[in-house]
Design a protein around this motif. Sequence first.
Motif, short mmCIF file in Angstrom:
data_model
loop_
_atom_site.label_atom_id
_atom_site.label_comp_id
_atom_site.label_asym_id
_atom_site.label_seq_id
_atom_site.Cartn_x
_atom_site.Cartn_y
_atom_site.Cartn_z
N VAL A 118 0.87 -1.13 -0.13
CA VAL A 118 -0.03 0.23 0.07
C VAL A 118 0.76 1.21 -0.01
O VAL A 118 0.77 2.07 -0.72
N GLU A 119 2.01 1.08 0.69
CA GLU A 119 2.61 2.40 0.90
C GLU A 119 3.61 2.79 -0.41
O GLU A 119 3.63 3.90 -0.89
N ASN A 120 4.03 1.71 -0.99
CA ASN A 120 4.48 1.86 -2.29
C ASN A 120 3.92 2.66 -3.38
O ASN A 120 3.99 3.27 -4.10
N MET A 121 2.58 2.00 -3.48
CA MET A 121 1.82 2.42 -4.50
C MET A 121 1.20 3.92 -4.01
O MET A 121 0.99 4.70 -4.78
N ARG A 122 1.00 3.94 -2.68
CA ARG A 122 0.85 5.19 -2.22
C ARG A 122 1.63 6.42 -2.46
O ARG A 122 1.30 7.73 -2.87
N GLY A 147 12.00 4.24 -15.70
CA GLY A 147 10.78 3.78 -16.27
C GLY A 147 10.17 2.48 -15.94
O GLY A 147 9.24 1.99 -15.63
N GLY A 148 11.25 1.50 -15.62
CA GLY A 148 10.93 0.06 -15.34
C GLY A 148 10.42 0.03 -13.93
O GLY A 148 9.54 -0.78 -13.88
N ALA A 149 11.00 0.92 -13.14
CA ALA A 149 10.52 0.89 -11.56
C ALA A 149 9.02 1.32 -11.63
O ALA A 149 8.26 0.50 -11.00
N VAL A 150 8.81 2.25 -12.18
CA VAL A 150 7.63 2.77 -12.30
C VAL A 150 6.47 1.76 -12.93
O VAL A 150 5.33 1.77 -12.45
N THR A 151 6.68 1.38 -13.83
CA THR A 151 5.97 0.29 -14.71
C THR A 151 5.59 -1.03 -13.57
O THR A 151 4.65 -1.43 -13.49
N ASP A 152 6.95 -1.42 -13.04
CA ASP A 152 6.62 -2.64 -12.13
C ASP A 152 5.58 -2.21 -11.06
O ASP A 152 4.58 -2.82 -10.75
N SER A 185 13.46 1.94 -3.11
CA SER A 185 14.03 3.22 -2.45
C SER A 185 14.91 4.20 -3.31
O SER A 185 14.77 5.51 -3.32
N VAL A 186 15.48 3.51 -4.56
CA VAL A 186 16.00 4.41 -5.50
C VAL A 186 15.11 5.25 -6.25
O VAL A 186 15.25 6.29 -6.61
N LEU A 187 13.98 4.45 -6.70
CA LEU A 187 12.94 5.41 -7.47
C LEU A 187 12.39 6.50 -6.57
O LEU A 187 12.07 7.50 -7.01
N TRP A 188 12.21 6.22 -5.19
CA TRP A 188 11.39 7.20 -4.42
C TRP A 188 12.67 8.45 -4.20
O TRP A 188 12.41 9.55 -4.14
N ASP A 189 14.00 8.11 -4.34
CA ASP A 189 14.94 9.31 -4.10
C ASP A 189 15.02 9.98 -5.48
O ASP A 189 15.05 11.15 -5.51
N GLU A 228 13.56 14.27 -5.99
CA GLU A 228 14.06 15.51 -6.69
C GLU A 228 13.24 16.50 -7.17
O GLU A 228 13.60 17.68 -7.66
N LEU A 229 12.10 15.84 -7.43
CA LEU A 229 10.66 16.65 -8.14
C LEU A 229 9.80 17.41 -7.29
O LEU A 229 9.44 18.18 -7.20
N VAL A 230 9.57 16.16 -6.30
CA VAL A 230 8.38 16.59 -5.54
C VAL A 230 8.62 15.77 -4.13
O VAL A 230 9.26 14.75 -4.07
N PRO A 231 8.15 16.27 -3.11
CA PRO A 231 7.97 15.60 -1.87
C PRO A 231 6.94 14.43 -1.88
O PRO A 231 6.10 14.19 -2.75
N LEU A 232 7.51 13.33 -1.02
CA LEU A 232 6.84 12.09 -0.97
C LEU A 232 6.58 11.77 0.52
O LEU A 232 7.09 12.22 1.23
#
Length: 429
Positions: free
Chosen positions: A350-354, A378-383, A394-398, A402-406
Amino acid sequence: MTTTHDVIVIGGGPAGSSSSAILGEHGHRVLLLEREKFPRYHIGESLIPFTYFPLERLGLVDRMKKSNFVQKFSVCFVPPNGRTSQPFYFFNRYDKDTVAQTWQVLRSEFDEILLNNARDKGVEVREQTKVQELLRDESGKVIGVRAVNHEGVVSDHHAALTIDCTGKEAFSTVRNGWRVRDPYLNKVAVWTYYKGSRREPGIDEGQTTVAFVKDKGWFWHIPQHNDMVSVGVVAEGKYLSRDGVKDPEGIFKREIEENLWIKESLSHGEQVGSYHITSEYTHHAKHCGSEGLLLAGDAFAFLDPVFSSGLMFAMKSGVLAGEEVHKALVAGDLSPERFTEYARILREGVENMRKLVYAFYNPDFSFGKLIKAHADAGGAVTDCLSGDVNKDYSVLWDQIRELVPLPEDLPLGEPKVRETQPQAELMAA
């Protein structure tokens, strides 16, 4: 009248049917209580690719392949000017024999398939039976439920464990005071159905289209069989009720004008049926359960529907709940602590999708900006969007930060454990 079973399941939707089918397959005595008569209407009609695995565990993949449900190979995003993006094809990422293709379903038919599958595996299903209350012993442990059927007959049903799969109504979550609203994700949705709306040709006929409107609102356009299309708009309540328009039909017709692709597509069809409205989508449960009680599906957590994750989470949690309860019954240990890992897995997903949903609604974010800055994202977003939600992002969230807070993970979901110390000792400590 009183009955005794190993497990009682409240609710016959995807989570309830899935959990009870697993338990029935393992030979447990399961009673499923459903307040409505199937088939019944329900919204939430698009499967994402990783729903394949719960379907496979339930033995329903072949049944789905032989069904009339529209095949879904992709998702497409459309800005207000109507210029469609290239579809995101699942088969560019995944094995074509598994998750590269999924389905757009009619929930009245799909949910009945799931419920009948539970019946086929030995589950006793009682429809048109409404649960009135949880039954507890003197210690507060849940020992079953009290229910009333459509003829007004009240009965008590006892079991070692009760699984609450009551969807967004979240029967025990609400009554236990466990419901937690998401700090931000509280949108309003208005939807209806069209017959004969435009569809894309060939392999794109069944694609989900997400069509944007102003202020980070969006339409879904989901093709179904029998030439029907489910179409709805989701946005902030203040935006949708602007200009004093508050009736669902008025809101919907006004918003059609805000996206040229939606306007042109619906102009080919005819609106049928009612207009529907619902609000405050996202909620979470403070606990996954307590002594004698476990939550699954939307009763545990429900996210904003922008990425169509609801059915996948419901079935994933249902299958997982069934397997974990089976192990607990065999071990003779149904203590709340036993379901800590169950809750951790669900909360992680849930937290990853959130996080992706939060990013989506931020006006400074777009997937295009992200991919331009980090081509490997792109691959991580698709997954994640496909439902592969239990992995390290964690790499994707970092990269997104850089663009917006999470948001930080919400400290929720742990089972509620009975206090064993006297209250005076606890206060002193």
